[in-house]
Enzyme design. Structure first.
Site, PDB file in Angstrom:
ATOM      1  N   SER A 118      -5.535  -0.193  -1.008  1.00  0.00           N
ATOM      2  CA  SER A 118      -4.899   0.802   0.126  1.00  0.00           C
ATOM      3  C   SER A 118      -3.592   0.189   0.897  1.00  0.00           C
ATOM      4  CB  SER A 118      -5.639   1.572   1.068  1.00  0.00           C
ATOM      5  OG  SER A 118      -6.663   0.577   1.720  1.00  0.00           O
ATOM      6  N   HIS A 133      -3.948   4.103  -6.501  1.00  0.00           N
ATOM      7  CA  HIS A 133      -4.816   4.343  -5.154  1.00  0.00           C
ATOM      8  C   HIS A 133      -5.016   5.868  -4.798  1.00  0.00           C
ATOM      9  CE1 HIS A 133      -4.029   4.771  -0.455  1.00  0.00           C
ATOM     10  NE2 HIS A 133      -5.119   4.371  -0.531  1.00  0.00           N
ATOM     11  N   ASN A 153      -0.128   5.047   3.495  1.00  0.00           N
ATOM     12  CA  ASN A 153      -0.566   4.436   4.662  1.00  0.00           C
ATOM     13  C   ASN A 153       0.690   4.070   5.597  1.00  0.00           C
ATOM     14  OD1 ASN A 153      -3.177   5.073   4.614  1.00  0.00           O
ATOM     15  ND2 ASN A 153      -3.299   3.406   2.895  1.00  0.00           N
ATOM     16  N   GLU A 199      -1.560   7.749  -5.712  1.00  0.00           N
ATOM     17  CA  GLU A 199      -0.303   6.715  -5.551  1.00  0.00           C
ATOM     18  C   GLU A 199      -0.273   5.553  -6.485  1.00  0.00           C
ATOM     19  OE1 GLU A 199      -0.531   4.920  -1.679  1.00  0.00           O
ATOM     20  OE2 GLU A 199       1.635   5.410  -1.402  1.00  0.00           O
TER      21      GLU A 199
END
Ligand code: CAA
Length: 295
Positions: free
Chosen positions: A118, A139, A189, A151
């Site tokens: 992540s 991800h 993130n 992702e």
């Protein structure tokens, strides 16, 4: 591509194995702990039961999905014959770097090595291998069987061909892949964690209580969970770790983790996995109860 290995059978690893197996891939699920593997199969089975109960999956498809998964405690045996390895081990750079060095040594040169990281740089992970063109980020989001996004993160050297293979593969899983570049936090993130951190600052500074902050974001912005509940769901240690990656990697004070987040992690209040974060979690109960420190 037919044979996939997944390394790590925790929340993300078992979700990734579940989705591939349900789509007919042969999945080798690998973990150093046999106990963790048994728990992962029980979790996958329970999540498949949910789908059967909802009528979105037939009982026979549940049986076939479970048949498509073989568990291994030895990595070399598990990756044998696989065209793609997806690493979903602990979010610790040294552990991931070692895994990629070992995988590079044991897998034939055409095998693609993906990571579900992540926040760890794919360029750094790729640099552990002699095939950085075939190292890529996949991800997935938690819960993997439910969330549509993958992702797809290109390291500096990841090839166009490998990126296309992984984008197409993600679509075959019924997911929607989005291609992004390798900078701290990627896109998911980079945006999610500062929002969570800001919610924790709002609590820390007394702007609102736990329920008030979460209700504003749930009802005002149509988020399925408020940011504080989501932080508990992700794990406060993971949130803190990613804020530090953003802070160190981008060098901007706006990414400084909130002192309350730092204190909670130090005190072992990690959210759902430790039983307490902004809320308290009791096995078998779905009620959201604010933790005593915030009442
Ligand atoms: N496996 C399979 N199905 C599952 C599941 C699982 N593990 N968990 C939930 N579901 C299904 C349920 O069966 C249900 O299906 P239907 O819609 O067909 O009825 C649906 O998901 C909703 O579940 P529930 O009714 O139990 O609970 P809910 O309505 O409260 O939804 C939730 C739960 C899907 C988790 C929802 O609250 C949600 O979307 N939350 C936000 C999740 C999120 O933001 N995830 C990303 C986190 S960030 C991340 O993962 C990346 C990172 O790097 C940190």
């Amino acid at each position: 591509m037919k044979n996939i290995a997944v390394i790590g059978s925790g929340t993300m690893g078992n979700g990734i194995a579940h989705v591939f197996a349900q789509c007919g891939y042969n999945v080798s699920l690998i973990d150093i702990s046999a106990d963790a593997l048994n728990k992962a199969i029980a979790t996958i089975s329970k999540n498949l039961d949910r789908q059967v109960a909802k009528g979105t999956l037939k009982e026979e498809d549940k049986v076939n999905t479970l048949k498509n998964i073989t568990t291994f405690t030895e990595m070399a045996k598990g990756v044998n014959g696989c065209e793609l390895v997806i690493e979903a081990a602990t979010e610790n750079p040294e552990i991931k770097f070692k895994l990629f060095r070992d995988l590079d040594a044991m897998c034939p040169e055409g095998v693609i090595l993906a990571s579900n990281t992540s926040s760890i740089s794919l360029t750094k992970i790729g640099a552990q291998t002699k095939r950085s063109d075939k190292v890529i980020g996949m991800h997935f989001m938690n819960p993997v069987p439910v969330m549509k996004l993958v992702e797809v993160i290109r390291g500096y050297n990841t090839s166009d061909e490998v990126t296309k293979t992984i984008m197409d593969l993600s679509k075959n899983l019924g997911k929607i892949p989005v291609e992004v570049n390798d900078y701290p936090g990627f896109v998911a993130n980079r945006i999610l964690m500062p929002m969570i951190n800001e919610a924790i600052y709002a609590l820390f500074e007394g702007v609102g209580g736990v329920e008030e902050i979460d209700t504003v974001m749930k009802l005002g912005m149509a988020h399925p969970m408020g940011p504080l509940q989501l932080a508990d769901f992700i794990g406060l240690d993971v949130c803190l770790y990613i804020m530090r990656v953003l802070h160190d990697g981008l060098g901007n004070p706006k990414y400084a983790p909130c002192p309350l987040l730092v204190n909670m992690v130090t005190a072992g209040k990690l959210g759902v996995k430790s039983g307490e974060g902004f809320y308290v979690y009791t096995a078998g109960s779905k009620d959201l109860v604010v933790a005593p420190s915030f009442r």
